[in-house]
Design a protein around this motif. Sequence first.
Motif, PDB file in Angstrom:
ATOM      1  N   PHE A 209      49.036  36.487  22.194  1.00  0.00           N
ATOM      2  CA  PHE A 209      48.427  36.544  23.523  1.00  0.00           C
ATOM      3  C   PHE A 209      47.433  35.404  23.672  1.00  0.00           C
ATOM      4  O   PHE A 209      46.969  34.819  22.679  1.00  0.00           O
ATOM      5  CB  PHE A 209      47.767  37.903  23.776  1.00  0.00           C
ATOM      6  N   THR A 210      47.108  35.048  24.912  1.00  0.00           N
ATOM      7  CA  THR A 210      46.231  33.916  25.176  1.00  0.00           C
ATOM      8  C   THR A 210      44.949  34.294  25.900  1.00  0.00           C
ATOM      9  O   THR A 210      43.968  33.551  25.847  1.00  0.00           O
ATOM     10  CB  THR A 210      46.959  32.858  26.025  1.00  0.00           C
ATOM     11  N   ASP A 211      44.934  35.415  26.600  1.00  0.00           N
ATOM     12  CA  ASP A 211      43.777  35.794  27.403  1.00  0.00           C
ATOM     13  C   ASP A 211      43.049  36.992  26.810  1.00  0.00           C
ATOM     14  O   ASP A 211      43.673  37.900  26.248  1.00  0.00           O
ATOM     15  CB  ASP A 211      44.204  36.139  28.833  1.00  0.00           C
ATOM     16  N   LEU A 212      41.741  36.987  26.964  1.00  0.00           N
ATOM     17  CA  LEU A 212      40.894  38.077  26.493  1.00  0.00           C
ATOM     18  C   LEU A 212      40.127  38.631  27.680  1.00  0.00           C
ATOM     19  O   LEU A 212      39.523  37.867  28.444  1.00  0.00           O
ATOM     20  CB  LEU A 212      39.925  37.539  25.434  1.00  0.00           C
ATOM     21  N   ASP A 213      40.155  39.933  27.869  1.00  0.00           N
ATOM     22  CA  ASP A 213      39.406  40.580  28.949  1.00  0.00           C
ATOM     23  C   ASP A 213      39.032  41.964  28.444  1.00  0.00           C
ATOM     24  O   ASP A 213      39.740  42.939  28.665  1.00  0.00           O
ATOM     25  CB  ASP A 213      40.256  40.661  30.219  1.00  0.00           C
ATOM     26  N   ASN A 214      37.898  42.050  27.720  1.00  0.00           N
ATOM     27  CA  ASN A 214      37.518  43.260  27.004  1.00  0.00           C
ATOM     28  C   ASN A 214      36.100  43.700  27.321  1.00  0.00           C
ATOM     29  O   ASN A 214      35.288  42.905  27.791  1.00  0.00           O
ATOM     30  CB  ASN A 214      37.599  43.034  25.488  1.00  0.00           C
ATOM     31  N   VAL A 215      35.811  44.959  27.012  1.00  0.00           N
ATOM     32  CA  VAL A 215      34.469  45.505  27.156  1.00  0.00           C
ATOM     33  C   VAL A 215      34.018  45.999  25.786  1.00  0.00           C
ATOM     34  O   VAL A 215      34.696  46.818  25.165  1.00  0.00           O
ATOM     35  CB  VAL A 215      34.430  46.664  28.178  1.00  0.00           C
ATOM     36  N   GLY A 216      32.884  45.476  25.316  1.00  0.00           N
ATOM     37  CA  GLY A 216      32.325  45.893  24.032  1.00  0.00           C
ATOM     38  C   GLY A 216      31.153  46.827  24.237  1.00  0.00           C
ATOM     39  O   GLY A 216      30.417  46.739  25.232  1.00  0.00           O
ATOM     40  N   THR A 217      30.953  47.731  23.292  1.00  0.00           N
ATOM     41  CA  THR A 217      29.876  48.716  23.369  1.00  0.00           C
ATOM     42  C   THR A 217      28.576  48.162  22.781  1.00  0.00           C
ATOM     43  O   THR A 217      28.594  47.174  22.049  1.00  0.00           O
ATOM     44  CB  THR A 217      30.276  49.990  22.606  1.00  0.00           C
TER      45      THR A 217
END
Length: 202
Positions: free
Chosen positions: A51-59
């Motif tokens: 994969f090439t894209d990152l779209d995450n939520v970290g705690t």
Amino acid sequence: MKSRKIRMMTVAAAAVLALPLVMAQTAGADTAPNLACGSTEPAPCSETAHFTDLDNVGTPLPPTAGCPDTLSVDFVSMVGTGNGVEHVTINKAQDGWFTMTFTGTATLTAYPPSSVTSDGNGNFTITGPPDANVQPFTGKLTEWFGGSFNKQSSVIHGTFFFSGAAANGKTFSIHNVGHFSWTPGTDPNGPPHTVFNKVNCS
């Protein structure tokens, strides 16, 4: 069922380690996909995805001397582009291995808890404005997360490194190493036998 165990350990790991790849909030076809092996595809199986894209939520992370106080309060949205790989293998005996890596350029934006909602399964979604007191940082992000399990023990380990700058020129770097494991005799659905989470900021 092993797929349930993988999911349980992954959710627990994300909460303990705050490693964002695990809690991916998928935004497009090029973000880390949910692999079928061990989930909808029964073992034995092996699967790899790029994969090439990152779209995450970290705690939030544990309070740590030398790190900004907001790290232990705010959630963080990570949006970036780079190179990512995830892999899982499960054999006939239901022993398994999984790993995820990503390196690229990302922007980290802090959000207060009031701007984040949870689905109750460890998945978080940004629903409100960012923290007005923290500028976004853009820079180099490298992270790795992996683990293995069998009928007697399990281990999960991860590293996270980010170094970047805000629009006002302020710089920020963070390195996080987390680990936890279930040794033989430990309830695989209970708390891990060994846990550590080391955070360093500069």
